[in-house]
Design an enzyme around this catalytic site. Structure first.
Site, PDB file in Angstrom:
ATOM      1  CD  GLU A 172       3.341  10.479   4.785  1.00  0.00           C
ATOM      2  OE1 GLU A 172       3.720  11.657   4.882  1.00  0.00           O
ATOM      3  OE2 GLU A 172       3.664   9.753   3.832  1.00  0.00           O
ATOM      4  CG  PHE A 206       3.242  21.278   5.302  1.00  0.00           C
ATOM      5  CD1 PHE A 206       4.019  20.216   5.725  1.00  0.00           C
ATOM      6  CD2 PHE A 206       3.396  22.492   5.950  1.00  0.00           C
ATOM      7  CE1 PHE A 206       4.925  20.346   6.762  1.00  0.00           C
ATOM      8  CE2 PHE A 206       4.301  22.639   6.994  1.00  0.00           C
ATOM      9  CZ  PHE A 206       5.068  21.563   7.396  1.00  0.00           C
ATOM     10  CB  THR A 238       4.778  11.689  15.500  1.00  0.00           C
ATOM     11  OG1 THR A 238       4.706  13.054  15.964  1.00  0.00           O
ATOM     12  CG2 THR A 238       6.099  11.467  14.782  1.00  0.00           C
ATOM     13  NE  ARG A 268      -0.815   2.120   3.149  1.00  0.00           N
ATOM     14  CZ  ARG A 268       0.078   2.945   3.691  1.00  0.00           C
ATOM     15  NH1 ARG A 268       0.481   4.033   3.071  1.00  0.00           N
ATOM     16  NH2 ARG A 268       0.594   2.662   4.887  1.00  0.00           N
ATOM     17  CG  PHE A 318       3.704  22.907  16.551  1.00  0.00           C
ATOM     18  CD1 PHE A 318       4.249  21.657  16.338  1.00  0.00           C
ATOM     19  CD2 PHE A 318       2.359  23.106  16.268  1.00  0.00           C
ATOM     20  CE1 PHE A 318       3.484  20.611  15.828  1.00  0.00           C
ATOM     21  CE2 PHE A 318       1.578  22.075  15.756  1.00  0.00           C
ATOM     22  CZ  PHE A 318       2.136  20.829  15.544  1.00  0.00           C
ATOM     23  CG  LEU A 336       3.866  15.723   3.948  1.00  0.00           C
ATOM     24  CD1 LEU A 336       4.521  16.473   5.102  1.00  0.00           C
ATOM     25  CD2 LEU A 336       4.392  14.300   3.877  1.00  0.00           C
ATOM     26  CG  ASN A 337      -2.552  18.075   4.751  1.00  0.00           C
ATOM     27  OD1 ASN A 337      -2.378  17.554   5.848  1.00  0.00           O
ATOM     28  ND2 ASN A 337      -2.520  19.390   4.565  1.00  0.00           N
ATOM     29  CG  PHE A 393       7.341  13.465  -1.442  1.00  0.00           C
ATOM     30  CD1 PHE A 393       6.737  14.347  -2.313  1.00  0.00           C
ATOM     31  CD2 PHE A 393       7.409  13.806  -0.094  1.00  0.00           C
ATOM     32  CE1 PHE A 393       6.209  15.557  -1.862  1.00  0.00           C
ATOM     33  CE2 PHE A 393       6.896  15.010   0.364  1.00  0.00           C
ATOM     34  CZ  PHE A 393       6.290  15.888  -0.528  1.00  0.00           C
ATOM     35  CG  LEU A 411       9.631  16.981   3.563  1.00  0.00           C
ATOM     36  CD1 LEU A 411      10.076  18.356   3.067  1.00  0.00           C
ATOM     37  CD2 LEU A 411       8.133  16.972   3.875  1.00  0.00           C
TER      38      LEU A 411
END
Length: 387
Positions: A366, A239, A368, A93, A386, A242-243, A132, A134
């Protein structure tokens, strides 16, 4: 065993006939091509590259994208396909996710027309593989801390740096590499045969063994000016990709959980102790009920999120709910399933512990648990925790 054992709330009734047809087609592919072989692939840390073209022919690569040979399927359809593939194994997958939701998505969203024409049709067909790049050795949850740099040099660019935990990098034909420039973070389309690009597989691993994760070294790698993705500047680019991957993961985790549960249920009905099937014991029934509760709730979360995505109203913060909850609960389901299987559960004859090991990796990449918790915390309070 009753029909409620597989779909307690009749969630199938919430999908269209077209969605269920796609799901069943992918389920058949997993049954015929992945499940008979996955124990050997996992044990031998082998990624079956030959399946890429089969997945491409089935329209599974970049399936949520439109044009350039992509299937143009809905977010819910992509989620259903991902759930079925994960029921086979996360390593297989992950190939679909890295190829479609990350590498192809970056080129489709932000690439030039030349980038799209050059790479997307071959990637959709499984003829070319993408990665990808990153994450770095010292920049995982904080991609703004990346140290890979791209500097202008005449009419081109020179890249130097390192990336780590990059799926498919050792077999990829093209890499989407993110690097700091004087203008900000930019993405670059990098053919992997470019001098200065080196990928080395990370081995040995306790999970994701039927997949490839690698380190990348970039040493005075020279690219033409047109290698840069022209339509994005800053971390908004990676980002957004990643979403896409995070969205798929909430479905995928439920596929692993369901497969472990169904294996445990079948075993409990056959395995006899003290003269009766262990499914007759109250504690075993409690375990099976707890597993079914979390699987049904998790699919509902994924489906609601998918409908919002297809409607164009999904917020990035809402993706964090599904990724955080569904992966966390899927690990618990797989561990619980292993206890029903007893000592036999530690063998590759059964899937629960293999899925649990894979999900430990899924729990980290993707975003934690901690990152998604703080994303949700900021959404609830309006205050960023953050650093």
């Amino acid at each position: 065993m009753t029909d409620l054992a597989y779909d307690y709330l009749d969630l199938d009734g919430m999908f269209s006939a077209e969605e269920l047809e796609l799901r069943d087609r992918v389920r058949g592919f997993v049954r015929d091509r992945i499940k008979p072989n996955i124990a050997d692939w996992y044990e031998n840390a082998y990624f079956p590259r030959e399946l890429a073209r089969e997945m491409g022919a089935s329209g599974l690569l970049g399936m949520h994208l439109t044009g350039y040979g992509c299937a143009g399927r809905s977010a819910v359809e992509y989620g259903l396909a991902a759930m079925e593939l994960e029921a086979g194994d996360s390593g297989l997958r992950t190939f679909v996710s890295v190829q479609g939701s990350l590498a192809m998505s970056a080129i489709h969203k932000f690439g030039s027309e030349e980038h799209k024409q050059r790479w997307l049709p071959d990637m959709a067909a499984g003829e070319s593989i993408g990665c990808f790049a990153l994450t770095e050795p010292d920049a995982g949850s904080d991609p703004a801390g990346m140290t890979t740099r791209a500097q202008r040099d005449g009419d081109g660019w020179v890249l130097n740096g390192a990336k780590r935990w990059i799926g498919l990098a050792t077999i990829a034909d093209v890499a989407v590499v993110w690097a700091k420039t004087d203008e900000g973070v930019r993405g670059f389309v990098v053919p992997t045969d470019t001098p200065g690009f080196t990928a080395t597989a990370i081995e040995p691993k306790l999970g994701m063994r039927a997949s490839i994760q690698a380190e990348i070294a970039l040493s005075d790698l020279r690219l033409p000016e047109d290698a840069v993705l022209p339509e994005v500047l800053g971390l908004r680019g990676p980002f957004s990709c990643l979403n896409e991957a995070r969205y798929g993961i909430m479905w995928e985790a439920m596929g692993a959980a369901r497969d472990a549960y169904e294996d445990a249920l079948a075993y409990a009905l056959e395995r006899r102790q003290f003269g009766v099937p262990i499914a007759a014991f109250q504690l075993t029934q409690q375990k099976l009920v707890d597993m079914m509760l979390e699987i049904q709730k998790g699919v509902l979360v994924a489906l609601r999120t998918g409908r919002l995505k297809d409607a164009g109203t999904l917020r990035p913060q809402q993706i964090s709910l599904g990724k955080l909850n569904n992966v966390r609960e899927a690990i618990a389901v797989c561990r619980q399933a292993r206890t029903v299987l007893g000592g036999n559960g530690i063998t590759l004859e059964h899937s629960a512990l293999r899925h649990a090991n894979n999900l430990e990796s899924v729990r980290t990449y993707e975003g934690t648990d901690e990152v998604h918790t703080l994303i949700m915390g900021q959404a609830l309070t309006g205050i960023s925790a953050f650093a």
